[in-house]
Scaffold this motif. Structure first.
Motif, PDB file in Angstrom:
ATOM      1  N   GLY A  45       0.755  -1.234   0.000  1.00  0.00           N
ATOM      2  CA  GLY A  45       0.000   0.000   0.000  1.00  0.00           C
ATOM      3  C   GLY A  45       0.786   1.286   0.000  1.00  0.00           C
ATOM      4  N   ILE A  46       2.096   1.251  -0.252  1.00  0.00           N
ATOM      5  CA  ILE A  46       2.853   2.506  -0.256  1.00  0.00           C
ATOM      6  C   ILE A  46       3.191   2.969  -1.662  1.00  0.00           C
ATOM      7  CG2 ILE A  46       3.825   2.139   2.032  1.00  0.00           C
ATOM      8  CD1 ILE A  46       6.446   1.348   0.597  1.00  0.00           C
ATOM      9  N   ALA A  47       2.944   2.155  -2.660  1.00  0.00           N
ATOM     10  CA  ALA A  47       3.241   2.519  -4.047  1.00  0.00           C
ATOM     11  C   ALA A  47       2.001   3.152  -4.660  1.00  0.00           C
ATOM     12  CB  ALA A  47       3.667   1.286  -4.836  1.00  0.00           C
ATOM     13  N   ASN A  48       2.115   4.408  -5.021  1.00  0.00           N
ATOM     14  CA  ASN A  48       0.982   5.142  -5.580  1.00  0.00           C
ATOM     15  C   ASN A  48       1.257   5.525  -7.022  1.00  0.00           C
ATOM     16  OD1 ASN A  48      -0.352   5.229  -3.042  1.00  0.00           O
ATOM     17  ND2 ASN A  48       0.939   6.932  -2.437  1.00  0.00           N
ATOM     18  N   ILE A  49       0.192   5.615  -7.801  1.00  0.00           N
ATOM     19  CA  ILE A  49       0.293   6.103  -9.179  1.00  0.00           C
ATOM     20  C   ILE A  49      -0.459   7.415  -9.241  1.00  0.00           C
ATOM     21  CG2 ILE A  49      -0.231   5.659 -11.591  1.00  0.00           C
ATOM     22  CD1 ILE A  49      -0.109   2.681 -10.884  1.00  0.00           C
ATOM     23  N   LEU A  50       0.220   8.417  -9.774  1.00  0.00           N
ATOM     24  CA  LEU A  50      -0.371   9.738  -9.902  1.00  0.00           C
ATOM     25  C   LEU A  50      -0.502  10.095 -11.368  1.00  0.00           C
ATOM     26  CD1 LEU A  50       1.994   9.868  -7.434  1.00  0.00           C
ATOM     27  CD2 LEU A  50       0.657  11.904  -7.012  1.00  0.00           C
ATOM     28  N   VAL A  51      -1.594  10.775 -11.695  1.00  0.00           N
ATOM     29  CA  VAL A  51      -1.822  11.265 -13.059  1.00  0.00           C
ATOM     30  C   VAL A  51      -2.264  12.723 -12.976  1.00  0.00           C
ATOM     31  CG1 VAL A  51      -2.435   8.988 -13.982  1.00  0.00           C
ATOM     32  CG2 VAL A  51      -4.231  10.512 -13.164  1.00  0.00           C
ATOM     33  N   GLN A  52      -2.189  13.409 -14.100  1.00  0.00           N
ATOM     34  CA  GLN A  52      -2.678  14.783 -14.163  1.00  0.00           C
ATOM     35  C   GLN A  52      -4.190  14.786 -13.915  1.00  0.00           C
ATOM     36  OE1 GLN A  52      -0.802  17.481 -14.435  1.00  0.00           O
ATOM     37  NE2 GLN A  52       1.060  16.260 -14.618  1.00  0.00           N
ATOM     38  N   ASP A  53      -4.684  15.847 -13.313  1.00  0.00           N
ATOM     39  CA  ASP A  53      -6.110  15.936 -12.988  1.00  0.00           C
ATOM     40  C   ASP A  53      -6.997  15.722 -14.214  1.00  0.00           C
ATOM     41  OD1 ASP A  53      -5.535  16.419 -10.329  1.00  0.00           O
ATOM     42  OD2 ASP A  53      -5.622  18.596 -10.537  1.00  0.00           O
ATOM     43  N   GLU A  54      -6.586  16.290 -15.345  1.00  0.00           N
ATOM     44  CA  GLU A  54      -7.416  16.182 -16.547  1.00  0.00           C
ATOM     45  C   GLU A  54      -7.433  14.764 -17.131  1.00  0.00           C
ATOM     46  OE1 GLU A  54      -3.435  18.023 -17.766  1.00  0.00           O
ATOM     47  OE2 GLU A  54      -4.912  18.431 -16.224  1.00  0.00           O
ATOM     48  N   ASP A  55      -6.484  13.916 -16.730  1.00  0.00           N
ATOM     49  CA  ASP A  55      -6.437  12.533 -17.214  1.00  0.00           C
ATOM     50  C   ASP A  55      -7.076  11.550 -16.243  1.00  0.00           C
ATOM     51  OD1 ASP A  55      -5.051  13.234 -19.540  1.00  0.00           O
ATOM     52  OD2 ASP A  55      -3.096  13.020 -18.563  1.00  0.00           O
ATOM     53  N   SER A  56      -7.536  12.036 -15.096  1.00  0.00           N
ATOM     54  CA  SER A  56      -7.979  11.119 -14.045  1.00  0.00           C
ATOM     55  C   SER A  56      -9.198  10.291 -14.438  1.00  0.00           C
ATOM     56  CB  SER A  56      -8.249  11.882 -12.750  1.00  0.00           C
ATOM     57  OG  SER A  56      -9.306  12.791 -12.909  1.00  0.00           O
ATOM     58  N   GLU A  57     -10.133  10.863 -15.159  1.00  0.00           N
ATOM     59  CA  GLU A  57     -11.336  10.109 -15.532  1.00  0.00           C
ATOM     60  C   GLU A  57     -10.992   8.942 -16.461  1.00  0.00           C
ATOM     61  OE1 GLU A  57     -15.521  10.900 -17.840  1.00  0.00           O
ATOM     62  OE2 GLU A  57     -14.743  12.498 -16.549  1.00  0.00           O
ATOM     63  N   GLN A  58     -10.185   9.201 -17.486  1.00  0.00           N
ATOM     64  CA  GLN A  58      -9.781   8.134 -18.402  1.00  0.00           C
ATOM     65  C   GLN A  58      -8.926   7.094 -17.664  1.00  0.00           C
ATOM     66  OE1 GLN A  58      -7.314   9.299 -21.705  1.00  0.00           O
ATOM     67  NE2 GLN A  58      -7.485   7.310 -22.696  1.00  0.00           N
ATOM     68  N   ALA A  59      -8.045   7.551 -16.781  1.00  0.00           N
ATOM     69  CA  ALA A  59      -7.191   6.637 -16.020  1.00  0.00           C
ATOM     70  C   ALA A  59      -8.027   5.739 -15.114  1.00  0.00           C
ATOM     71  CB  ALA A  59      -6.175   7.422 -15.208  1.00  0.00           C
ATOM     72  N   GLU A  60      -9.066   6.291 -14.491  1.00  0.00           N
ATOM     73  CA  GLU A  60      -9.935   5.487 -13.634  1.00  0.00           C
ATOM     74  C   GLU A  60     -10.627   4.382 -14.424  1.00  0.00           C
ATOM     75  OE1 GLU A  60     -12.484   8.407 -11.854  1.00  0.00           O
ATOM     76  OE2 GLU A  60     -11.024   8.891 -10.295  1.00  0.00           O
ATOM     77  N   GLN A  61     -11.026   4.676 -15.667  1.00  0.00           N
ATOM     78  CA  GLN A  61     -11.663   3.664 -16.508  1.00  0.00           C
ATOM     79  C   GLN A  61     -10.682   2.545 -16.854  1.00  0.00           C
ATOM     80  OE1 GLN A  61     -13.109   5.932 -19.823  1.00  0.00           O
ATOM     81  NE2 GLN A  61     -14.870   6.733 -18.701  1.00  0.00           N
ATOM     82  N   VAL A  62      -9.457   2.919 -17.208  1.00  0.00           N
ATOM     83  CA  VAL A  62      -8.435   1.925 -17.559  1.00  0.00           C
ATOM     84  C   VAL A  62      -8.116   1.055 -16.349  1.00  0.00           C
ATOM     85  CG1 VAL A  62      -6.028   1.624 -18.271  1.00  0.00           C
ATOM     86  CG2 VAL A  62      -7.462   3.339 -19.403  1.00  0.00           C
ATOM     87  N   ILE A  63      -7.980   1.658 -15.189  1.00  0.00           N
ATOM     88  CA  ILE A  63      -7.656   0.902 -13.971  1.00  0.00           C
ATOM     89  C   ILE A  63      -8.819   0.006 -13.558  1.00  0.00           C
ATOM     90  CG2 ILE A  63      -7.206   1.161 -11.505  1.00  0.00           C
ATOM     91  CD1 ILE A  63      -5.384   3.526 -12.270  1.00  0.00           C
ATOM     92  N   ALA A  64     -10.045   0.471 -13.724  1.00  0.00           N
ATOM     93  CA  ALA A  64     -11.204  -0.375 -13.408  1.00  0.00           C
ATOM     94  C   ALA A  64     -11.206  -1.619 -14.281  1.00  0.00           C
ATOM     95  CB  ALA A  64     -12.493   0.420 -13.591  1.00  0.00           C
ATOM     96  N   GLU A  65     -10.887  -1.456 -15.553  1.00  0.00           N
ATOM     97  CA  GLU A  65     -10.805  -2.608 -16.452  1.00  0.00           C
ATOM     98  C   GLU A  65      -9.681  -3.554 -16.021  1.00  0.00           C
ATOM     99  OE1 GLU A  65      -9.607  -3.291 -21.060  1.00  0.00           O
ATOM    100  OE2 GLU A  65     -11.044  -1.686 -20.658  1.00  0.00           O
ATOM    101  N   TYR A  66      -8.539  -2.989 -15.629  1.00  0.00           N
ATOM    102  CA  TYR A  66      -7.411  -3.793 -15.138  1.00  0.00           C
ATOM    103  C   TYR A  66      -7.826  -4.599 -13.915  1.00  0.00           C
ATOM    104  CZ  TYR A  66      -3.242  -4.632 -12.260  1.00  0.00           C
ATOM    105  OH  TYR A  66      -2.290  -5.204 -11.455  1.00  0.00           O
TER     106      TYR A  66
END
Length: 87
Positions: A45-66
């Motif tokens: 639980g200490i490894a985090n992935i950060l993305v730009q705010d404007e990319d967060s919605e698309q990133a959430e979709q990709v991660i949900a699929e993963y």
């Protein structure tokens, strides 16, 4: 930047970050130095992935699929593989 995913370890974080980058989403992995601070035991639980705010919605979709794919891939497709081998 926004934390989009909390990985189990640094290895998973880099795998997910690479996957996001393959979709054209710039991703940054944080937590490298925190894992080293606790030694050889891999803390969770200490490894985090950060993305730009404007990319967060698309990133959430990709991660949900993963996450959906990793949850279903742990279940064997063949029922014979699910049973324990005879001794």
């Amino acid at each position: 930047m926004k934390i989009i995913f909390k990985a189990n370890d640094i290895l998973e974080a880099h795998i997910v970050a690479g996957m996001l980058q393959s979709y054209g989403i710039e991703a940054h992995v944080g937590g490298h130095y925190l894992q080293g601070a606790v030694g050889d035991v891999a803390p969770l639980g200490i490894a985090n992935i950060l993305v730009q705010d404007e990319d967060s919605e698309q990133a959430e979709q990709v991660i949900a699929e993963y996450q959906d794919n990793t949850a279903t891939s742990s279940e064997p497709d063949d029922p014979l593989l699910a049973s324990e081998p005879a001794k």
